[in-house]
Design a protein around this motif. Structure first.
Motif, PDB file in Angstrom:
ATOM      1  N   ASP A 177      32.428  27.835  36.196  1.00 54.16           N
ATOM      2  CA  ASP A 177      32.400  28.323  37.576  1.00 54.16           C
ATOM      3  C   ASP A 177      33.118  27.331  38.486  1.00 54.16           C
ATOM      4  N   SER A 201      36.654  36.854  37.457  1.00 56.06           N
ATOM      5  CA  SER A 201      36.045  36.295  36.249  1.00 56.06           C
ATOM      6  C   SER A 201      36.870  36.680  35.030  1.00 56.06           C
ATOM      7  N   SER A 254      34.828  31.709  36.463  1.00 54.81           N
ATOM      8  CA  SER A 254      34.293  32.504  37.561  1.00 54.81           C
ATOM      9  C   SER A 254      34.739  31.876  38.875  1.00 54.81           C
ATOM     10  N   GLU A 298      34.361  32.639  43.043  1.00 57.01           N
ATOM     11  CA  GLU A 298      33.690  33.481  44.025  1.00 57.01           C
ATOM     12  C   GLU A 298      34.133  33.114  45.443  1.00 57.01           C
ATOM     13  N   CYS A 332      44.263  34.067  40.767  1.00 51.60           N
ATOM     14  CA  CYS A 332      43.371  34.804  39.867  1.00 51.60           C
ATOM     15  C   CYS A 332      44.094  35.974  39.212  1.00 51.60           C
ATOM     16  N   SER A 344      35.422  38.429  44.102  1.00 52.10           N
ATOM     17  CA  SER A 344      35.239  37.383  43.103  1.00 52.10           C
ATOM     18  C   SER A 344      36.118  37.707  41.907  1.00 52.10           C
ATOM     19  N   LYS A 368      34.400  30.852  29.979  1.00 54.62           N
ATOM     20  CA  LYS A 368      35.090  31.792  30.837  1.00 54.62           C
ATOM     21  C   LYS A 368      35.073  31.249  32.264  1.00 54.62           C
ATOM     22  N   ASN A 383      32.607  41.571  46.074  1.00 54.22           N
ATOM     23  CA  ASN A 383      31.393  40.758  46.015  1.00 54.22           C
ATOM     24  C   ASN A 383      30.715  40.813  47.373  1.00 54.22           C
TER      25      ASN A 383
END
Length: 293
Positions: free
Chosen positions: A216, A146, A247, A249, A262, A144, A245, A272
């Motif tokens: 997200d 973030s 996220s 996943e 990313c 993941s 922010k 994760n």
């Protein structure tokens, strides 16, 4: 503890199953040294709508575990056009390791009869990972990401991204059938109703969509990696404009396009929980939803 019994979940169970879910995942965060999420009324409202949706539309895949008529666990699974997916399996922390989780999983898997594809997104709990890995599924590690995206690093793009709406559900189902072999239909109404914003690309043969919620990347599906990358960067931009922010996943080795984006955005990438598939490998241009897969 008394004997664990499994029975179908009903709407009258929703408050109890939601409490089990929130307690179980808060406890998991605590045990693994993470910062527990602060549970708000918004979280409860969203969770309640999710539970009600599955009891109403997937009653044959929704179960509770009880001891002396007290709900100690729940499992909710969906079936969409030949694809089975486990949306949730949770057991009250005080009742874990007593066999309720395995019984709930076995009950939910009966809903997979006749499906040629199946998927489970796992937490990092070793007990959950073992249960899924020993139930006929293939394990795929995931990472993941973030953080605050570095938008100055975003690549140029020549595809147009537009806002989507409920009227676009037939278009979204076409994409999902091309990407994972099954549409989602009514699930889109719930996803939109729990605060997720929809974006689309409809550029000839290149098509895709993404939902973003509170920063997200909630769900993304596209017919090719380039379109998926365009949508992912648009989610980064939308989150940054909303002062959230980001996220991201559920990235396996099949999602190198997402992992590269990313890193380019200078997000923090970390291990994760794994994903488990049966009958198919993880689709490439796809980031599943934990709740709606």
């Amino acid at each position: 503890m008394g004997n664990v019994e499994i029975r179908p979940m009903t709407l009258a169970d929703v408050d109890a199953t939601l409490a089990v879910q929130l307690d179980a995942f808060t406890d998991l965060d605590r045990r693994q040294g993470g910062e527990p999420t602060t549970i708000t009324d918004v979280h409860r409202q969203r969770g309640r709508r999710r539970h009600e949706h599955f009891v109403t539309h997937d009653p044959e895949g929704s179960f509770v575990a009880t001891v002396d008529d007290r709900v100690i666990g729940c499992a909710m699974a969906l079936r969409r056009e030949g694809l089975w997916g486990l949306s949730l399996l949770a057991v009250d922390p005080a009742s874990q390791s007593a066999g309720a989780g395995r019984k709930l999983l076995d009950a939910s898997l009966t809903y997979a009869d006749g499906c040629d594809r199946a998927v489970i997104l796992s937490s990092t709990d070793p007990r959950a990972i073992r249960a899924y890995a020993t139930s006929g599924f293939e394990l795929f590690p995931q990472v993941s990401a973030s953080g605050k995206p570095a938008l100055d690093a975003r690549p140029a793009r020549d595809q147009t991204v537009r806002a989507g709406a409920v009227d676009d559900i037939p278009f979204l189902d076409e994409i999902d059938r091309a990407v994972r072999g099954s549409g989602r239909g009514r699930d889109h109404e719930v996803i939109g109703g729990i605060g997720a914003t929809l974006f689309l690309v409809d550029d000839g043969p290149a098509r895709g969509y993404a939902y973003v919620r509170d920063g997200d990347v909630y769900l993304l599906a596209a017919t090719d990696d380039a379109t998926a990358t365009t949508l992912l960067w648009h989610c980064f931009e939308f989150a940054a404009d909303s002062n959230h922010k980001v996220s991201v996943e559920h990235m396996t080795s099949e999602q190198q396009w997402a992992i590269e984006a990313c890193f380019t955005a200078r997000l923090k990438v970390a291990p994760n929980g794994p994903v488990f598939w049966r009958g198919i490998r993880p689709p490439r241009s796809y980031l599943p939803s934990g709740a709606f897969l």
